[in-house]
Write an enzyme that holds these catalytic residues in place. Structure first.
Site, PDB file in Angstrom:
ATOM      1  N   ASP A  26       0.812  -1.213   0.000  1.00  0.00           N
ATOM      2  CA  ASP A  26       0.000   0.000   0.000  1.00  0.00           C
ATOM      3  C   ASP A  26       0.850   1.269   0.000  1.00  0.00           C
ATOM      4  O   ASP A  26       0.324   2.361  -0.113  1.00  0.00           O
ATOM      5  CB  ASP A  26      -0.907   0.041   1.229  1.00  0.00           C
ATOM      6  CG  ASP A  26      -1.884  -1.118   1.251  1.00  0.00           C
ATOM      7  OD1 ASP A  26      -2.223  -1.599   0.166  1.00  0.00           O
ATOM      8  OD2 ASP A  26      -2.280  -1.532   2.343  1.00  0.00           O
ATOM      9  N   SER A  65       5.576   2.183   3.999  1.00  0.00           N
ATOM     10  CA  SER A  65       6.942   2.604   4.327  1.00  0.00           C
ATOM     11  C   SER A  65       7.220   3.975   3.742  1.00  0.00           C
ATOM     12  O   SER A  65       7.846   4.824   4.368  1.00  0.00           O
ATOM     13  CB  SER A  65       7.965   1.622   3.746  1.00  0.00           C
ATOM     14  OG  SER A  65       7.820   0.378   4.333  1.00  0.00           O
ATOM     15  N   SER A  97     -16.589 -41.305  22.835  1.00  0.00           N
ATOM     16  CA  SER A  97     -15.826 -40.482  23.787  1.00  0.00           C
ATOM     17  C   SER A  97     -14.350 -40.874  23.816  1.00  0.00           C
ATOM     18  O   SER A  97     -13.882 -41.460  24.773  1.00  0.00           O
ATOM     19  CB  SER A  97     -16.444 -40.549  25.192  1.00  0.00           C
ATOM     20  OG  SER A  97     -16.744 -41.873  25.579  1.00  0.00           O
TER      21      SER A  97
END
Lengths: 608, 295
Positions: A15, A18, A520
């Site tokens: 984007d 930095s 179980s």
């Protein structure tokens, strides 16, 4: 006016984050000359920026390890000063995979977010994620930097479209105040200086938006979490940072945990003895009376006390490598307060990209969820919306000492004080006596196809003919109703066993002989059920049948499906089965099941 | 601004003192340490400092620094621990023949680790700031060290709000940095505001220096090798940071008072560590040193 502005920068390297941060640093004159030279004339492998121009990533990417791997590990903090003298601390949380985690950390103390949107891509899933986390962490002010507008020829319509979309999303997520700036970080458009490229734009630059920011202070009461007690021969000084409100000499104050009251007779501040102290200051108080105050206590005004509670509803961001475990005890840390706490329930998981609530039984790293938790003793925590410092907490794994979650209190649950079990006069003994029997729970565990249901059916028939009152809880049958929302992951299996255990207990309380036929597979789950009963009332029976026999029988066709790959979690194939370590009885499921049922009946009747 | 930073630092000191079994303050005699100590005294007033201070002496510090250290410790009544690698000093390890990196490893990093271990200290409080160097920008305020004082950048704890996780398991220790958010200029303005005494080497005076590889080094004693072409000159110089004299370059300056110095500082555009010869070789050297247990 606050002199410190904490800002979280949201956006990925792609984007142009930095570049934007680097530019803010360079153009506010915050980068030393030699560092700037380095950014102009040294290059990492793969860089495409011509020598002599500033490679902004060299100003902002911190660690050798991450530059080598081309990834960013963690939150970095950088500062610059505004012309007003106000200091800006930018918390930069890069990274893709661990984004939620890092952003939560970076946003936790931030007043404002700068959120980058790539103009070419518009409002994306990632934008939603950023806004959700900002709102969750209490950042209610966002500056949208609509970046790379140069690619779209600084088109006003494109900008307006993105802003409209972003604003709707932001408002829905709970972000309250929004500024949107058309930007090209690369060309320095509207970052710190206005540009002739966007004559149609009359609003502030990114820097001006920071300058204009004024925090909206919530109306919060005075809170002093006590960090330590300083002792001299003459005095006891309760030291801590005033996280909100103000303290004046002779104020009447209260210790939240005990309700003890006293008056302030001396205020120590970093500038010496004072008559008043305000939020953000590290102070020490001396009190008129000898009251019991220890580290972690909260001092409040008598007029606006904090009520201690031991159950809370909270949002959590899971930070740990190992997932949230129900019922495990963690250490809760909020400022100087440390108290063991247990997560009782996970109400739902939040989809950070859509804002939707999803049913979930486990939280993994980067997941966000709503939970209820119980503290070992009543503590005074505020709703996070009112006070970050006394409403935010971290959870720490008590074995590894790792920080595993960040939590935000929604509210204390008064409900916990209101639920008092009612004692009924007709009890289990009375009900069983009427049926002329002793209530019991017989728990049959074993592989699928081992013969549990067949044995249970045969045994119930025999018990019934003896005039005994019985009921069979069959795992497969329950999954068509009570447990139809559960799958076969270890977490879901745990919940399945827990529910069946609770139902068994209700039927047991009704005076019945309860036969449970349930795979179980996990020992820990079965042991948990056992703790619901007195010794002797719960009988664990292991139906031991070689897996080859089970596969051959395959009464429900499960093993065939597993072999075909459509049933990955089948016990004994895709998932393990943990044999009971000390069952009351072992039955063999590969012989005559009628004999085994007889054995079971004898066990119920207490015959050898 | 300074008030906000000061209160943040005090809160961190109090948290460290209350949460750890045996903390120690790392005192390097420089300006940051002077500020650190000053804030520490405020944090616990009216009670005394609840932990000792520790200096790692390489034997190559400016003589003035050692005199200053001893005077401050005795005036303030502080418990001062001096850590040294006596074996390496006896062997004659020095920055000239062993090089800056070996010198730092043997005379600073190793004795620091050993002294912390021997004293059983579980938390060491230091004056490092995030603006010093770019690998420091990711440093935590409460920075976890694994067994052997190793710094694992990937295994640092997330820090949220004012709720640090101070729990340690066997072998772990903590480094604590109360001045994390301060900048160099904050340090100087605070020194001026609080009238904190600092070593005179920070002020410009006429001092004997030689020029080596473009750096001005002060001839602090006769251990400094003077090569044939070297000329000892007397110049008006000051130091921006203080360390071992053969590794600390002076800058030419006429700033002889705090006001002049701050004025000059506000003009200067060079980073602070430009004068530290140990960092010069690679930009990653700070990170590497930290992983070895350096501060």
């Amino acid at each position: 006016m606050s002199v410190l502005l904490r800002v979280v920068a949201c956006g990925s390297v792609d984007d142009g984050k930095s570049t934007l941060i680097g530019r803010l640093l360079v153009e506010t004159d915050s980068v030393p000359l030699d560092t700037l030279e380095q950014a102009k004339f040294s290059r990492e492998a793969g860089s495409t920026i011509p020598l002599g121009e500033i490679d902004y990533s060299l100003l902002t990417d911190g660690l050798q390890a991450e530059r080598e791997q081309g990834i960013t590990i963690d939150v970095a903090y950088r500062q610059f000063e505004l012309p007003s003298g106000k200091r800006v601390i930018v918390a930069d949380a890069p990274g893709h995979e661990q984004y939620t985690r890092n952003m939560a950390v970076a946003a936790s103390r931030s007043d404002l977010a700068i959120l980058l949107i790539d103009a070419a891509r518009g409002v994306s899933k990632q934008t939603h994620r950023h806004l959700t986390v900002c709102a969750l962490m209490g950042v209610k002010d966002v500056v949208f930097a609509i970046n790379k507008l140069d690619v779209l020829g600084y088109d006003k319509d494109a900008f307006d479209r993105i802003v409209d979309q972003a604003t709707v999303t932001a408002n829905r997520m709970g972000v309250e105040r929004i500024t949107a700036v058309p930007v090209s970080a690369l060309n320095g458009v509207n970052v710190t200086a206005r540009s002739s490229q966007t004559p149609w734009y009359l609003g502030p630059t990114v820097l001006e938006a920071l300058v204009a920011f004024e925090p909206v202070t919530a109306n919060v009461e005075t809170r002093l979490p006590v960090q330590m007690v300083l002792r001299t021969e003459q005095s006891r000084v309760y030291a801590g940072t005033l996280v909100s409100g103000a303290v004046h000499l002779d104020d009447e104050i209260m210790v939240a945990s005990s309700g003890a009251k006293s008056r302030v007779i001396k205020i120590h501040t970093p500038q010496g003895i004072a008559e008043n102290a305000y939020a953000g200051t590290a102070i020490g108080l001396e009190l008129k009376d000898q009251v019991d105050v220890t580290r972690g206590d909260l001092l409040t005004p008598v007029k606006y006390p904090a009520k201690p509670a031991d159950r809370f509803a909270a949002d959590v961001v899971w930070l740990g490598e190992s997932p949230l475990v129900h019922g495990r005890s963690y250490l809760l840390i909020s400022g100087p307060l440390q108290v063991p706490a247990t997560i009782l329930t996970l109400r739902h998981k939040l989809d950070v990209e859509t804002g939707a609530h999803e049913a979930a039984r486990v939280l993994h790293m980067n997941d966000v969820g709503a939970v209820e938790l119980a503290t070992d003793r009543p503590v005074a925590l505020d709703p996070y919306d009112l006070s970050r410092d006394t409403g935010g907490f971290v959870l720490v794994d008590r074995l590894t000492a790792d920080t595993v979650a960040a939590g935000m209190v929604k509210h204390a649950m008064r409900r916990s004080f209101n639920v008092v079990p009612h004692i009924y006069q007709i009890d289990r003994g009375a009900r069983a006596q009427q049926k002329a029997q002793k209530a019991k729970v017989i728990w049959l565990t074993g592989l699928p196809g081992s013969g549990k249901s067949t044995i249970a059916n045969e045994a119930e028939r025999k018990l019934h003919s003896l005039g005994l009152h019985t009921y069979v809880l069959d795992g497969d049958n329950l999954r068509t109703g009570l447990n139809k929302d559960l799958g076969f992951t270890p977490e879901d299996r745990a919940e399945n066993v827990r529910r069946v255990g609770e139902v068994a207990r209700l039927l047991f309380d009704a005076g019945l002989i309860v036969l449970v036929a349930l795979v179980s597979p996990f020992r820990a789950d079965r042991e948990k059920v056992r703790t619901l009963f007195e010794p002797g009332d719960f009988v664990e029976i292991y139906v031991s049948t070689p897996v080859e026999v089970c596969q051959q029988r395959d009464p429900k066709g499960l093993y065939k499906k597993a072999a075909a790959g459509s049933l990955p979690n089948l016990t004994g194939v895709g998932q393990g089965y943990e044999e009971p370590s000390a069952p009351e009885l072992v039955l063999r499921g590969d012989g005559d099941l009628s004999d085994e049922a007889d054995q079971l009946v004898r066990a119920v009747l207490g015959e050898p | 601004m300074l008030d906000a930073l000061e209160s943040e630092a005090i809160a961190i000191f109090r948290e460290a003192a209350a949460a750890f079994r045996s903390p120690v303050l790392l005192y390097s005699i420089g300006k940051d340490s002077s500020v650190l100590l000053h804030v520490a005294l405020k944090a616990f007033a009216p009670a005394p400092l609840p932990f000792p201070i520790l200096h790692i002496d390489t034997g190559w510090k400016f003589r003035e620094m050692i005199t200053f250290r001893d005077r401050i410790a005795s005036t303030l009544g502080l418990e001062l621990i001096v850590g040294q690698n006596e074996a390496a000093i006896a062997e004659g390890v020095n920055p000239f023949t062993h090089g800056a990196q070996e010198h730092t490893r043997l005379l600073k990093t190793l004795p620091l680790r050993n002294t912390l271990d021997k004293g059983g200290f579980d938390a060491a409080i230091g004056g490092a700031r995030r603006d010093e160097e770019r690998s420091r920008a990711k440093e935590r305020i409460f920075s976890l060290r694994e067994e052997g004082h190793r710094w694992e950048p990937r295994n640092q704890r997330p820090e949220l709000w004012r709720s640090p996780n101070t729990k340690l398991v066997e072998g772990q220790t903590m480094r604590v940095f109360p001045l994390s958010d301060w900048t160099e200029i904050d340090i100087w303005r605070y020194i001026r505001r609080e009238k904190i005494e600092i070593v005179d080497l920070y002020f410009a005076r006429r001092r004997p220096v030689v020029e080596k590889d473009g750096a001005l080094l002060m001839v602090d004693d006769d251990r400094m090798p003077i090569a044939k072409g070297d000329v000892i000159q007397t110049k008006s110089v000051r130091f921006r940071t203080l360390g071992c004299y053969p590794l600390t370059a002076a800058i030419e300056s006429t700033a002889s008072t705090l006001d002049e110095l701050i004025a000059e500082m506000e003009q200067t555009k060079l980073s602070e560590r430009a004068g530290r010869l140990i960092d010069g070789s690679r930009s990653e050297s700070m990170e590497t040193k930290k992983q070895e247990g350096y501060f």
